[in-house]
Design an enzyme around this catalytic site. Sequence first.
Site, PDB file in Angstrom:
ATOM      1  N   PRO A   1     -23.651  68.783  26.857  1.00 38.24           N
ATOM      2  CA  PRO A   1     -22.195  68.765  26.720  1.00 38.24           C
ATOM      3  C   PRO A   1     -21.565  68.706  28.121  1.00 38.24           C
ATOM      4  CG  PRO A   1     -23.092  70.949  26.145  1.00 38.24           C
ATOM      5  CD  PRO A   1     -24.265  70.043  26.431  1.00 38.24           C
TER       6      PRO A   1
ATOM      7  N   GLY B   1     -19.121  69.258  31.238  1.00 36.10           N
ATOM      8  CA  GLY B   1     -18.225  70.303  31.761  1.00 36.10           C
ATOM      9  C   GLY B   1     -18.327  71.597  30.981  1.00 36.10           C
ATOM     10  N   ALA B   2     -19.521  71.887  30.456  1.00 34.99           N
ATOM     11  CA  ALA B   2     -19.653  73.043  29.563  1.00 34.99           C
ATOM     12  C   ALA B   2     -20.449  74.172  30.181  1.00 34.99           C
ATOM     13  CB  ALA B   2     -20.298  72.600  28.249  1.00 34.99           C
TER      14      ALA B   2
ATOM     15  N   SER C   1     -24.056  69.565  33.618  1.00 40.39           N
ATOM     16  CA  SER C   1     -24.002  68.110  33.367  1.00 40.39           C
ATOM     17  C   SER C   1     -23.846  67.318  34.664  1.00 40.39           C
ATOM     18  CB  SER C   1     -22.885  67.763  32.377  1.00 40.39           C
ATOM     19  OG  SER C   1     -21.637  68.267  32.834  1.00 40.39           O
TER      20      SER C   1
ATOM     21  N   ASP D   1     -26.920  74.980  40.900  1.00 38.52           N
ATOM     22  CA  ASP D   1     -27.149  74.088  39.750  1.00 38.52           C
ATOM     23  C   ASP D   1     -28.136  72.976  40.113  1.00 38.52           C
ATOM     24  OD1 ASP D   1     -25.112  75.658  38.815  1.00 38.52           O
ATOM     25  OD2 ASP D   1     -23.812  74.018  38.176  1.00 38.52           O
TER      26      ASP D   1
HETATM   27  C1  MEV Z   1     -21.273  76.691  38.177  1.00 39.34           C
HETATM   28  O1  MEV Z   1     -22.323  76.231  37.345  1.00 39.34           O
HETATM   29  C2  MEV Z   1     -21.694  77.905  38.942  1.00 39.34           C
HETATM   30  C3  MEV Z   1     -20.632  78.515  39.871  1.00 39.34           C
HETATM   31  O2  MEV Z   1     -21.215  79.705  40.422  1.00 39.34           O
HETATM   32  C4  MEV Z   1     -20.218  77.569  40.968  1.00 39.34           C
HETATM   33  C5  MEV Z   1     -21.290  77.360  42.037  1.00 39.34           C
HETATM   34  O3  MEV Z   1     -22.317  78.022  42.029  1.00 39.34           O
HETATM   35  O4  MEV Z   1     -21.036  76.490  42.898  1.00 39.34           O
HETATM   36  C6  MEV Z   1     -19.381  78.950  39.104  1.00 39.34           C
END
Ligand code: MEV
Length: 274
Positions: free
Chosen positions: A72, A74-75, A79, A119
């Site tokens: 999905p 932006g979930a 992604s 990520d």
């Molecule tokens: C986003 O998947 C994770 C956050 O911690 C942003 C980041 O690590 O850059 C919110």
Amino acid sequence: MSVGRAPGKLILCGEHAVVYGHPAIAIAVGLFTEVEVTPCRRVEAEGDDRLREALSALAPQGGRFSIRSELPMGAGMGSSASLAVAAVRALGSALTLEEELEQAMRAERVFHGSPSGLDAAVIARGGALRFQRGAPPAMTPLPPPSWTGVVLDTGVPGDTRAMVAQVARGAHGPLLAEIGSIADAIGDHLDNIGLLGPLLTHNHALLRALGVSTPHLDHLVGEALALGATGAKLCGAGGGGVALALHPDPAALRDALRARGHRAMLVRPPQERQ
Ligand code: MEV
């Protein structure tokens, strides 16, 4: 034509806190993005300008990109990082893991501004990962858990850049440090849903206090717990997106949540690097 493929991810602990140098734990999950690229003088891809800008950061020479994703958008399931790593794999040959990651981060910076790199790191490496931001980041691979999780999708995309900016506007140092302080306990109990679950639920409460949950996410977490989940939390930047719940019988939890009108699916961490 060349093809690249990369998994998605779920953060078990440390979203937002990781931006400020606290440790985080994330796992790759077996939902994939596949990118095909064929030679072209400009960057061509179906999507918005930011997508083309991100792909241009990876392929200044151009390329016609075709993207298919099971994730999905932006979930909170990675992604954009999955797309970035898959595109790097489609474009590159014989890159080291470090090179792959370094290139994927060029696209991630277009998508998110100044991402922590968590990520892209867990998606490029696969398995489970303890990650701490730094120059270079500290990364400790952990064995991927063997459970199947239940992902609950609000169906509302979250905006990572906006949520990170929202957290930056508050004075949240102690909360972020507390989130960071449970990361190692989570890493120690990755494969034991009885011990891991309550830690996830505690992390959700901290993310809620941080202001990144929503009534819909809180409702989904509450429903999963009422149905016998050992724990549940929002995953990713929040403001929408997904929550993860753990249950001794994940298919039964998924079915019960669906019967209550929620979007629920099973996810498994791949046991091999993909
Ligand atoms: C986003 O998947 C994770 C956050 O911690 C942003 C980041 O690590 O850059 C919110």
